[in-house]
Design an enzyme around this catalytic site. Structure first.
Site: not given
Ligand code: 9MG
Length: 276
Positions: A255, A221
């Site tokens: 995840r 991210k």
């Protein structure tokens, strides 16, 4: 803790790896639908060999500013791959969607879990999730993908995210969703500043008091770019560090894009946890 779908049980006494499979047009080289399916299946097979416990399949990008996708387009992206995986494997399949119709059709062809970044807030999603009777991940997001990074703002980050979950949990109960089917995720990167994201990472364990399995998604991210100036494909080390910090604070599902590296890291964590 564990989650189940029919007779299938996923033991969450140690953290499990959810491998990401994006089936958006930019994810695979554009060699036609059949070639795309073949490439996607190769990626799934590799993730399974590498240690994925769950494959999370998404046909609509949730990146800031990403275009919306019609129901028919999303169905045409995700259904063939779910069917193909189900023909070959009994691995857990998660459908990453906010649309009720996609949830229903995906479960009809073999998906075991619904992963909704909009926490079942869209039309009919609560009712369909209740009817499907599969585990559901409710993720926190402030705003919508198109505007969520414009000016995220919180008085008290953890308290406000918990209050959001309290509200969604009441909605789930009222819709008939079973307690045993709920998973929660504070939503790294979804309507959060860089400081918010690192604060969440520090306080991840605070969400354990909600009493549901926790999912953490930090893989590659942009919070790591903001801190370290790294391009998306150079974010393995910070992604593993974030995953480790969440696993140590009680995350049950992580995840990730980098399944093998994450599975290896978790093996070390589990071995250390069980050592005398
Ligand atoms: C679909 N998707 C993208 N990022 C995610 C995250 O952090 N958590 C969950 N549950 N889904 C995500």
């Amino acid at each position: 803790m564990n989650i189940s779908h029919g007779s299938k049980i996923l033991d969450l006494s140690t953290p499990k790896v959810m491998g990401i499979l994006n089936v958006t047009p930019d994810s695979f080289s554009d060699g036609g639908r059949f070639n795309q399916l073949e490439s996607a299946m190769k990626q799934v097979q590799k993730m399974i060999v590498d240690g994925a416990d769950i494959i999370d399949i998404g046909g609509e990008s949730t990146r800031p500013g990403a275009a919306l996708v019609t129901e028919d387009e999303e169905l045409s992206r995700v259904i063939p791959i779910i069917e193909a995986i189900r023909r070959e494997s009994d691995v857990w399949i998660s459908i990453d969607t906010s649309k009720a119709k996609i949830m229903q059709e995906a479960v009809n062809v073999g998906a075991d879990l619904i992963n909704d970044v909009r926490a079942l807030s869209q039309d009919n999603a609560l009712a369909v999730a209740a009817k499907c009777d599969v585990p559901v991940c409710l993720m926190h997001m402030q705003g919508q993908p198109k505007n969520m990074q414009q000016s995220p703002s919180y008085q008290n980050l953890v308290t406000e995210i918990k209050a959001f979950f309290d509200e969604r949990l009441i909605a789930c109960r009222n819709a008939g969703i079973k307690e045993k089917n709920i998973i929660v995720d504070p939503g790294f990167g979804f309507g959060k500043t860089m400081d918010n994201n690192f604060s969440l990472l520090k306080h991840f364990n605070d969400f354990s008091t909600l009493g549901y399995p926790l999912l953490a998604g930090l893989s590659r991210k942009s919070m790591f770019d903001h801190l370290l100036g790294l391009k998306v494909n150079d974010r393995l080390a910070p992604s593993l560090t974030g995953a480790l910090l969440c696993a140590q604070q009680g995350a049950s599902i992580i995840r990730v894009h980098d399944v093998k590296e994450t599975a290896d890291m978790l093996k070390i964590l589990n071995t250390v946890t069980q050592a005398h």
